[in-house]
Design an enzyme around this catalytic site. Structure first.
Site, PDB file in Angstrom:
ATOM      1  N   HIS A 109       0.879  -1.182   0.000  1.00  0.00           N
ATOM      2  CA  HIS A 109       0.000   0.000   0.000  1.00  0.00           C
ATOM      3  C   HIS A 109       0.913   1.228   0.000  1.00  0.00           C
ATOM      4  CE1 HIS A 109      -2.727   2.991   1.880  1.00  0.00           C
ATOM      5  NE2 HIS A 109      -3.737   2.183   1.578  1.00  0.00           N
ATOM      6  N   ASP A 150       3.584  -3.872   7.959  1.00  0.00           N
ATOM      7  CA  ASP A 150       2.376  -3.062   7.817  1.00  0.00           C
ATOM      8  C   ASP A 150       1.205  -4.004   8.098  1.00  0.00           C
ATOM      9  OD1 ASP A 150       0.094  -1.847   6.971  1.00  0.00           O
ATOM     10  OD2 ASP A 150       0.839  -1.292   4.982  1.00  0.00           O
ATOM     11  N   GLN A 181      -4.067  -4.608   7.403  1.00  0.00           N
ATOM     12  CA  GLN A 181      -4.999  -5.703   7.131  1.00  0.00           C
ATOM     13  C   GLN A 181      -4.674  -6.929   7.989  1.00  0.00           C
ATOM     14  OE1 GLN A 181      -7.580  -5.166   5.228  1.00  0.00           O
ATOM     15  NE2 GLN A 181      -6.885  -3.236   4.340  1.00  0.00           N
ATOM     16  N   LYS A 215     -10.076  -0.155  10.805  1.00  0.00           N
ATOM     17  CA  LYS A 215     -10.321  -1.416  10.079  1.00  0.00           C
ATOM     18  C   LYS A 215     -10.599  -2.558  11.056  1.00  0.00           C
ATOM     19  CE  LYS A 215      -7.023   0.063   6.559  1.00  0.00           C
ATOM     20  NZ  LYS A 215      -7.775   0.516   5.401  1.00  0.00           N
ATOM     21  N   CYS A 261      -4.801   2.405  -3.438  1.00  0.00           N
ATOM     22  CA  CYS A 261      -3.531   2.983  -2.957  1.00  0.00           C
ATOM     23  C   CYS A 261      -2.391   1.986  -3.131  1.00  0.00           C
ATOM     24  CB  CYS A 261      -3.621   3.424  -1.501  1.00  0.00           C
ATOM     25  SG  CYS A 261      -4.806   4.726  -1.229  1.00  0.00           S
TER      26      CYS A 261
HETATM   27  C1  LIG Z   1      -2.232  -2.678   3.762  1.00  0.00           C
HETATM   28  C2  LIG Z   1      -2.549  -1.278   4.184  1.00  0.00           C
HETATM   29  N1  LIG Z   1      -1.576  -0.513   4.699  1.00  0.00           N
HETATM   30  C3  LIG Z   1      -1.798   0.732   5.127  1.00  0.00           C
HETATM   31  C4  LIG Z   1      -3.046   1.296   5.042  1.00  0.00           C
HETATM   32  C5  LIG Z   1      -3.241   2.695   5.525  1.00  0.00           C
HETATM   33  O1  LIG Z   1      -4.123   2.728   6.607  1.00  0.00           O
HETATM   34  P1  LIG Z   1      -4.628   4.131   7.165  1.00  0.00           P
HETATM   35  O2  LIG Z   1      -5.154   4.892   5.995  1.00  0.00           O
HETATM   36  O3  LIG Z   1      -5.689   3.762   8.152  1.00  0.00           O
HETATM   37  O4  LIG Z   1      -3.455   4.796   7.796  1.00  0.00           O
HETATM   38  C6  LIG Z   1      -4.100   0.556   4.510  1.00  0.00           C
HETATM   39  C7  LIG Z   1      -5.431   1.140   4.328  1.00  0.00           C
HETATM   40  O5  LIG Z   1      -6.173   0.755   3.450  1.00  0.00           O
HETATM   41  C8  LIG Z   1      -3.848  -0.772   4.081  1.00  0.00           C
HETATM   42  O6  LIG Z   1      -4.823  -1.539   3.584  1.00  0.00           O
END
Ligand SMILES: Cc1ncc(COP(=O)(O)O)c(C=O)c1O
Length: 410
Positions: free
Chosen positions: A127, A204, A207, A230, A368
């Site tokens: 992401h 990260d 998910q 999430k 993203c």
């Molecule tokens: C794999 C992953 N990393 C990072 C993020 C970023 O999360 P946030 O926008 O809540 O900071 C997301 C959000 O969709 C994600 O799916």
């Protein structure tokens, strides 16, 4: 991912989410966008409202009753997070605005120690939250970014991963679970190999925290980042877990109140973690909401939830078997219940809009993850993601709406 086959009372759990009883375009809401943001159970909503109605004040600063009560609730949330991920210490939990801020924190602080030519290993599955902060270091410090390729089924090319590691590798930062392909990365193998070359490891877990049971000590990571929203908690709250020694070695990220030891006009000392990284008034209500979400989740059988979500994914995919106009992106073994796809002859945005007419909420776009989209040869895709409150009827409604969309665009 190991999942049990115990039955899970999804109807009883679903009834605790007020929003799920509403309709969209005269149809029952079929919410399949939880990988973007999950809905909130009453336990979370009520914990946040109760705090604001009953004992709200700023934390850590007061000597009066309300300040003490709110501080206790805020720190209780930190303890709940620590227990949930089996952190070795409550002090290894830093509250942030979300996974994005947690990763930026590490990139900004740890990045100060990096020099031109140092290497960071990432993957093609990332992401943007786990790409852009490292690009900053590439642009600003001459750090070299290396990428583990994704194989056709969405899994990581682990042979390539091992070849990418070397004496200049300072950090390996990978997703735990991909938000597009649903791939569950072999995180323990990644952590062990990274440590063997002296690199730190960040996962990260935006998910991963939802679609896997996370034990940060068992994973062996130095940092684990995730968001509250999430995980059935509120927005604007997230977590950076740091292994105590790794966190203690990081310089502060932002400056302000509450993160200092002492301040003079010509000198400063800093607080220990986690407060060193929580400058200013934190997201108090949101942290308490996240704590409530975790306390609530902890009353449920997580492996039964994962089995339930997995069964919904399988039910959907098996009904789409033979639908050659629909291409699923990512079919790695053991993947999480996230279904990204393209439909022949239709833009993903148009597919999502048609599904919405039938009450089915899915996401569409690049998610993203532009490099990942490019890797799989599509500019965008639609994505249905399953959560603990989804039902077999939701899966069937998705399939029916997809067939209707197909007849619309064919
Ligand atoms: C794999 C992953 N990393 C990072 C993020 C970023 O999360 P946030 O926008 O809540 O900071 C997301 C959000 O969709 C994600 O799916």
């Amino acid at each position: 991912m190991t999942v049990s086959v115990k039955p899970f009372d999804y109807q009883a759990v679903r009834a605790q989410f007020p929003i799920l009883s509403r309709e969209v375009h005269g149809k029952p809401l079929v919410y399949l966008d939880s990988a973007a943001s999950a809905q909130k159970p009453r336990a979370v909503i009520e914990a946040m409202v109760r705090t604001m109605e009953h004992s709200y004040a700023n934390v850590h600063r007061g000597l009066h009753t309300l300040a003490n009560e709110t501080t206790d609730a805020y720190e209780h949330a930190r303890a709940s997070v620590a227990r949930f991920i089996n952190a070795p210490s409550v002090d290894s939990i830093v509250f942030t605005k979300g996974a994005t801020e947690a990763i930026n924190l590490v990139a900004s602080s740890f990045g100060l120690s990096l020099q031109a030519g140092d290497e960071i290993v990432l993957t093609e599955l990332e992401h943007h939250a786990n790409l852009v902060p490292w690009h900053f270091l590439r642009e600003r410090k001459g750090v070299v970014l290396r990428f583990v390729p994704a194989l056709d089924d969405g899994s990581l090319d682990m042979e390539a991963f091992h070849r990418l590691l070397g004496p200049r590798t300072k950090l390996v930062a990978t997703t735990h679970v991909s938000n597009v392909t649903g791939t569950v990365a072999p995180v323990k193998e990644i952590a062990q190999a990274a440590h063997a070359v002296g690199a730190l490891v960040l996962f990260d877990g935006a998910q991963g925290i939802v679609h896997a049971q996370v034990d940060v000590q068992d994973l062996g990571c130095d940092f684990y980042a995730f968001s509250g929203h999430k995980l059935y908690g509120p927005t604007a709250i997230g977590v950076l877990y740091g292994r105590p020694e790794a966190l203690a070695a990081l310089p502060p990220y932002q400056g302000g109140g509450e993160m200092i030891g002492t301040v003079a006009l010509d000198a400063i000392t800093y607080a220990d973690p986690p407060h060193r990284f929580e400058a200013g008034t934190p997201p108090i209500i949101e942290a308490i909401g996240l704590g409530a979400a975790i306390d609530w989740l902890s009353t449920l059988d997580r492996s039964a939830i994962l089995a339930h979500e997995h069964a919904l994914y399988e039910r959907t995919v098996s009904q789409l078997d033979g639908a050659d106009w629909l291409k699923i992106i990512g079919e790695a073994p053991g993947k999480a219940a996230i279904l990204a796809f393209t439909m022949d002859g239709a833009h993903a945005h148009d597919v999502a809009q048609v599904l919405d007419r039938y009450g089915v909420a899915v996401r569409a776009g690049t998610h993203c993850a532009e490099p990942l989209m490019r890797r799989f040869g599509c500019g965008s895709s639609a994505r249905a993601s399953f959560a603990l409150y989804n039902t077999p009827e939701d899966a069937d409604a998705l399939v029916q709406a997809l067939f209707k969309a197909r007849s619309f665009f064919a």
